[in-house]
Design a protein around this motif. Structure first.
Motif, mmCIF file in Angstrom:
data_model
loop_
_atom_site.group_PDB
_atom_site.id
_atom_site.type_symbol
_atom_site.label_atom_id
_atom_site.label_comp_id
_atom_site.label_asym_id
_atom_site.label_seq_id
_atom_site.Cartn_x
_atom_site.Cartn_y
_atom_site.Cartn_z
ATOM 1 N N PRO A 78 0.823 -1.204 0.000
ATOM 2 C CA PRO A 78 0.000 0.000 0.000
ATOM 3 C C PRO A 78 0.862 1.260 0.000
ATOM 4 O O PRO A 78 1.981 1.271 0.520
ATOM 5 C CB PRO A 78 -0.801 -0.114 1.297
ATOM 6 N N ARG A 79 0.320 2.320 -0.552
ATOM 7 C CA ARG A 79 1.013 3.612 -0.549
ATOM 8 C C ARG A 79 1.131 4.148 0.878
ATOM 9 O O ARG A 79 2.129 4.774 1.243
ATOM 10 C CB ARG A 79 0.235 4.587 -1.431
ATOM 11 N N LEU A 80 0.098 3.899 1.703
ATOM 12 C CA LEU A 80 0.068 4.357 3.090
ATOM 13 C C LEU A 80 -0.233 3.169 3.987
ATOM 14 O O LEU A 80 -1.186 2.411 3.720
ATOM 15 C CB LEU A 80 -1.002 5.437 3.271
ATOM 16 N N ILE A 81 0.570 2.989 5.043
ATOM 17 C CA ILE A 81 0.330 1.905 5.994
ATOM 18 C C ILE A 81 0.471 2.472 7.407
ATOM 19 O O ILE A 81 1.491 3.092 7.740
ATOM 20 C CB ILE A 81 1.327 0.737 5.832
ATOM 21 N N ALA A 82 -0.540 2.261 8.219
ATOM 22 C CA ALA A 82 -0.511 2.696 9.611
ATOM 23 C C ALA A 82 -0.917 1.537 10.505
ATOM 24 O O ALA A 82 -1.539 0.564 10.062
ATOM 25 C CB ALA A 82 -1.442 3.887 9.829
ATOM 26 N N ALA A 83 -0.545 1.634 11.775
ATOM 27 C CA ALA A 83 -0.912 0.622 12.762
ATOM 28 C C ALA A 83 -1.174 1.314 14.083
ATOM 29 O O ALA A 83 -0.574 2.346 14.394
ATOM 30 C CB ALA A 83 0.193 -0.425 12.913
ATOM 31 N N THR A 84 -2.065 0.737 14.892
ATOM 32 C CA THR A 84 -2.306 1.243 16.244
ATOM 33 C C THR A 84 -1.927 0.174 17.260
ATOM 34 O O THR A 84 -1.971 -1.024 16.980
ATOM 35 C CB THR A 84 -3.781 1.617 16.465
ATOM 36 N N GLU A 85 -1.542 0.636 18.442
ATOM 37 C CA GLU A 85 -1.240 -0.266 19.557
ATOM 38 C C GLU A 85 -1.431 0.500 20.868
ATOM 39 O O GLU A 85 -1.051 1.675 20.961
ATOM 40 C CB GLU A 85 0.181 -0.820 19.463
ATOM 41 N N VAL A 106 0.924 4.269 15.679
ATOM 42 C CA VAL A 106 0.293 5.297 16.499
ATOM 43 C C VAL A 106 -0.121 4.678 17.830
ATOM 44 O O VAL A 106 -0.811 3.649 17.854
ATOM 45 C CB VAL A 106 -0.942 5.888 15.782
ATOM 46 N N ALA A 107 0.306 5.291 18.921
ATOM 47 C CA ALA A 107 -0.119 4.846 20.251
ATOM 48 C C ALA A 107 -1.565 5.263 20.452
ATOM 49 O O ALA A 107 -1.889 6.455 20.432
ATOM 50 C CB ALA A 107 0.781 5.452 21.324
ATOM 51 N N ALA A 108 -2.461 4.296 20.636
ATOM 52 C CA ALA A 108 -3.884 4.589 20.789
ATOM 53 C C ALA A 108 -4.507 3.540 21.696
ATOM 54 O O ALA A 108 -4.363 2.337 21.440
ATOM 55 C CB ALA A 108 -4.579 4.575 19.428
ATOM 56 N N PRO A 109 -5.183 3.943 22.764
ATOM 57 C CA PRO A 109 -5.856 2.972 23.641
ATOM 58 C C PRO A 109 -6.821 2.103 22.854
ATOM 59 O O PRO A 109 -7.472 2.563 21.904
ATOM 60 C CB PRO A 109 -6.589 3.858 24.658
ATOM 61 N N ASP A 110 -6.930 0.836 23.255
ATOM 62 C CA ASP A 110 -7.773 -0.105 22.517
ATOM 63 C C ASP A 110 -9.238 0.308 22.498
ATOM 64 O O ASP A 110 -9.971 -0.030 21.562
ATOM 65 C CB ASP A 110 -7.650 -1.505 23.138
#
Length: 261
Positions: A78-85, A106-110
């Motif tokens: 993908p051109r853009l890939i992000a993840a949260t945890e 990206v740090a993000a509460p579940d």
């Protein structure tokens, strides 16, 4: 003493000392086994990534599964890939592992809203989310976008859970039911393309593997410590020595859902 000459205390101490960060389960080799679902989530996710423009991996853990899937997708990506945890040690681990792949972690509460704009992604992935937030998943998907995720199903590994906690009520055993999750996904506006489910054999070959598993998968026996559950651990250790590996069964289902155009 065990047949290998190691005592209960030695094995428990080993299981308690193994680091628990991330979703790398390689330590369990030779200590525990789990059959894998027939759909092969990580490789199938790679096939989806190969055709995506912008992808998000929710609750990525240490990033190990996403890294594998990106490897399976290569050279397409993908051109853009992000993840949260949401857990700080995993966020740091995932950042180190995924940065070379061009992934923004990206740090993000579940349990918080996803920190992305409406319609930002045409593919949302997740492996074993704590609880899917269907409205948020639908919001960040583009029309025609896909949610592709492997979920933990009902009464997963409950042979082990109930050894420590005793018989669980029906409401607890029935949580994470795929049909209930399907109804919630549809209520959020998603269409279900496929929803296969399987129960899979697991074996724990020694008590060190049990200790490490319960420390790593913290929702199985909430608040687990060796000290609090020493009698149950000792009884299970003696059972494994007497009868062989302790057998349990994991429960998994695969969501292939689409946001209507």
């Amino acid at each position: 003493m065990t047949p290998a000459g190691r005592s209960f205390a030695e094995l428990v101490a080993e299981g308690a000392a193994v680091p628990t960060e991330g979703w790398d389960f390689s330590w369990f080799a030779g200590r525990a086994t789990e059959a894998r679902p027939s759909w092969g989530y990580a490789r199938s996710a790679g096939e989806r990534l190969a055709g995506a423009e912008a992808a998000l991996d929710i609750q990525t853990g240490g990033g190990e599964v996403l890294a594998f899937s990106l490897g399976a997708a290569a050279p397409a990506r993908p051109r853009l890939i992000a993840a949260t945890e949401g857990w700080a040690p995993n966020t740091a681990r995932a950042t180190d592992l995924l940065r070379p792949h061009g992934v923004v972690v990206v740090a993000a509460p579940d349990d918080a809203p996803l920190p992305f704009a409406d319609g930002a992604f045409d593919l949302v992935l997740s492996r074993h989310p704590v609880a899917p937030h269907w409205d948020e998943i639908a919001r960040v998907l583009r029309p025609g976008g896909t949610y592709f995720a492997q979920h933990v199903g009902p009464a997963s590994v409950f042979e082990l859970v109930e050894h420590f906690l005793g018989p669980q009520p029906g409401a607890v055993r029935g949580a994470r039911d795929p049909l209930r999750e399907r109804a919630a996904a549809e209520a959020a506006g998603l269409e279900i393309v496929a929803l296969p489910a399987e129960r899979l054999r697991m074996e724990f070959h020694d008590i060190a593997a049990v200790v490490h598993f319960l420390r790593k998968v913290v929702w199985m026996v909430p608040g687990f410590t060796v000290e609090a559950y020493e009698p149950q651990l000792r009884a299970l250790h003696e059972r494994i020595e007497r009868e062989g590996p302790f057998v349990a069964h994991s429960s998994r289902h695969l969501f292939d859902a689409r946001k209507p155009r």
